[in-house]
Design a protein around this motif. Structure first.
Motif, PDB file in Angstrom:
ATOM      1  N   ASP A   1       0.853  -1.149  -0.064  1.00  0.00           N
ATOM      2  CA  ASP A   1      -0.010  -0.013   0.052  1.00  0.00           C
ATOM      3  C   ASP A   1       0.785   1.123  -0.041  1.00  0.00           C
TER       4      ASP A   1
ATOM      5  N   HIS B   1       0.845   3.890  -2.421  1.00  0.00           N
ATOM      6  CA  HIS B   1      -0.221   4.866  -2.334  1.00  0.00           C
ATOM      7  C   HIS B   1       0.435   6.265  -2.801  1.00  0.00           C
TER       8      HIS B   1
ATOM      9  N   ASP C   1      -1.538  -1.842  -4.446  1.00  0.00           N
ATOM     10  CA  ASP C   1      -1.764  -0.470  -4.254  1.00  0.00           C
ATOM     11  C   ASP C   1      -0.563   0.672  -4.490  1.00  0.00           C
TER      12      ASP C   1
ATOM     13  N   HIS D   1      -3.248  -9.051  -2.630  1.00  0.00           N
ATOM     14  CA  HIS D   1      -3.470  -7.649  -1.975  1.00  0.00           C
ATOM     15  C   HIS D   1      -4.359  -7.652  -0.818  1.00  0.00           C
TER      16      HIS D   1
ATOM     17  N   HIS E   1      -3.589  -3.833   2.022  1.00  0.00           N
ATOM     18  CA  HIS E   1      -4.961  -3.496   2.014  1.00  0.00           C
ATOM     19  C   HIS E   1      -5.844  -2.608   3.208  1.00  0.00           C
TER      20      HIS E   1
ATOM     21  N   HIS F   1      -4.460  -1.066   5.800  1.00  0.00           N
ATOM     22  CA  HIS F   1      -3.833   0.110   6.281  1.00  0.00           C
ATOM     23  C   HIS F   1      -3.652  -0.072   7.852  1.00  0.00           C
TER      24      HIS F   1
HETATM   25 FE   FE2 Z   1      -4.325   0.399   0.144  1.00  0.00          FE
END
Ligand code: FE2
Length: 384
Positions: A155, A157, A187, A297, A319, A321
Motif C-alpha cells: 500500500d 499509494h 496499491d 493484496h 489493503h 492499512h
Molecule cells: Fe491500500
C-alpha cells in the motif's frame, strides 16, 4: 444538534474534491503547496472533530450510566432507611466555584485532545515507519530456506502525502534490512494514474539477491493501470505475478511464490465468478512438494479462509492499512478496518495456514495514522 452537525460534516466531506468527493474517480492531483496545506487542514479538522464526537458520545454514555446508578442507589437507600434518608437525598448539591472551574478546564482539555491527536497522526505518526520482524515457522520448509528472509512492502499509494522522497526512505530502510527477497503487495498509486511511472522508478531502488516480486492491488484494478504498471515494473526488473508463480531455487530446493490479481467484475455475479476463477488458478499454480507462499493484496472475500482450505502455507496481504485509526493496543481488532474486514493487521493462523496483513506505508482517504504506524515487515522463515 448532533444530527445537524453530522449532516453538515457529511455534506462538507462529500463535496470535498478528493477521494470521498469523487468516489473512486481517478484524477490527476494538483500538487501545489496551497492544495497540500488546504487538504492537510481539512483532514486534521475532519478527523479531529470525528474523534471529538466519538469522545463526547463515550463520555455522555458513561455520565448517563453513572447518573442512573446513583439514582438507583438513592432509591435503594430510601427504601431501607425511610424518610430520613429520603430527606437527605433531596438536598441539592450546589457546585462550588472551584469545582465548576475545574470541570470547565477538564472539558476544554478533553475536547482539545482529539485535535492534538489528529495533528500528531498527520505530522508524525503517518511517517513514523515501524520495522516488524515476524518469525514464520513452516513445517514443510525445505532445509535450504531455513532462515530465508522476505521483506514486505505494501500500500504505497504515492500521492500528495506519500511523496517519492518518503517512499525512497522506505526503500532505503528495506535495503538496509538486507532481505533475501522482497515482496510487494499492491496499491502502488492512490488516485493519480499519472504517478505510476514515479512510484515504479522509486521502488526500482529495492535490492534483494533473489529478486523483487509483487502482486497488484484494487487501486490498480479500479484505475485500469494493471497492464501499464506491470510493464513499467518489468522494465525495472520487478516481477509482478498476475495469476503466475515464480519458483525460487536455493541449494537445489524450491520455494513457490504465487501472485494473484484482485477479483474483477462489473456486477456482483461477475465478481463472484472471478473469485472462483482466481481460486481455481491458485490451486493450479500450487506446487505440492514444497511451501507455497501467496501474494494477494486483500482478503476478498474471505480469501484467506478459502486458500487455507487449498493448502497455501503462507499468504502475504495488505489493503487494510491497519485501519489507519486504531486502538489495537487496547484490544486487537479495535480499528476502523475491522468494521469491514476480519483480518486487519499482523499475523493470523487458520487450519495450518498463516496470514500476515501488513499495514502498508501510505494512506488513502485521510492522510492520518493513529495507533497504526506505517510498516515494513521482514519475515524470517523457519522449519520449527
Ligand atoms: Fe491500500
Amino acid at each position: 444538534m448532533v444530527i445537524a452537525d453530522l449532516v453538515y460534516l457529511f455534506v462538507i466531506a462529500y463535496s470535498f474534491p478528493t477521494t470521498i468527493g469523487q468516489g473512486h474517480t481517478f484524477r490527476a492531483a494538483y500538487y501545489g503547496l496551497s492544495n497540500i496545506v488546504f487538504e492537510a487542514v481539512f483532514w486534521w479538522w475532519f478527523v479531529g472533530s470525528m474523534l471529538a464526537f466519538a469522545l463526547v458520545v463515550a463520555f455522555g454514555t458513561v455520565e448517563r450510566a453513572t447518573r442512573v446508578a446513583a439514582w438507583a442507589y438513592r432509591k435503594a437507600r430510601q427504601s431501607t432507611k425511610g424518610r430520613v434518608a429520603a430527606a437527605s437525598s433531596s438536598v441539592a448539591d450546589p457546585v462550588s466555584p472551584g469545582r465548576r472551574h475545574f470541570l470547565e478546564q477538564t472539558a476544554v482539555l478533553i475536547s482539545a485532545t482529539p485535535f492534538v491527536a489528529a495533528g500528531y497522526g498527520l505530522l508524525h505518526s503517518r511517517l513514523d515507519v515501524e520495522v516488524v520482524r515476524p518469525r514464520i515457522p513452516l513445517a514443510r520448509l525445505p532445509k535450504a530456506f531455513d532462515g530465508f528472509r522476505i521483506a514486505q512492502l505494501s500500500d504505497i499509494h504515492i500521492s500528495l502525502f506519500t511523496t517519492a522522497d518518503y517512499i525512497h526512505r522506505c526503500v532505503s530502510i528495506t535495503n538496509e534490512l538486507k532481505p533475501d527477497l522482497i515482496a510487494l503487495t499492491g496499491d502502488y498509486i492512490a488516485w493519480d494514474t499519472e504517478q505510476q511511472g514515479e512510484v515504479v522508478r522509486t521502488l526500482a531502488g529495492l535490492r534483494a539477491p533473489f529478486g523483487v516480486f509483487g502482486c497488484l492491488g484494487n487501486h490498480e484494478e479500479e484505475s485500469g493501470t494493471e497492464e501499464s504498471i506491470t510493464r513499467l515494473f518489468a522494465a525495472k526488473g520487478i516481477h509482478i505475478l498476475r495469476q503466475a508463480r515464480a519458483p525460487i531455487v536455493l541449494g537445489g530446493e524450491t520455494l513457490n511464490l504465487i501472485g494473484i490479481d484482485e477479483p474483477h467484475g462489473r456486477t456482483e455475479t461477475e465478481w463472484r465468478r472471478d473469485v472462483h476463477r482466481k481460486l481455481r488458478q491458485i490451486k493450479e499454480l500450487m506446487m505440492p512438494e514444497t511451501v507455497n507462499i501467496l501474494l494477494s493484496h486483500g482478503d476478498f472475500p474471505h480469501m484467506f479462509d478459502r486458500v487455507a482450505e487449498l493448502g497455501i502455507d503462507l499468504m502475504l496481504a495488505g489493503h487494510t492499512h491497519g485501519g489507519q485509526l486504531s486502538l489495537d493496543f487496547v484490544h486487537r481488532g479495535l480499528n476502523l478496518s475491522h468494521l469491514i474486514y476480519d483480518y486487519n493487521s499482523g499475523w493470523y493462523e487458520k487450519n495450518g495456514a498463516q496470514l500476515y496483513v501488513n499495514r502498508g506505508i501510505g494512506t488513502t482517504g485521510f492522510p492520518i495514522r493513529l495507533g497504526a504506524r506505517p510498516e515494513i515487515s521482514v519475515f524470517e522463515l523457519s522449519r520449527t
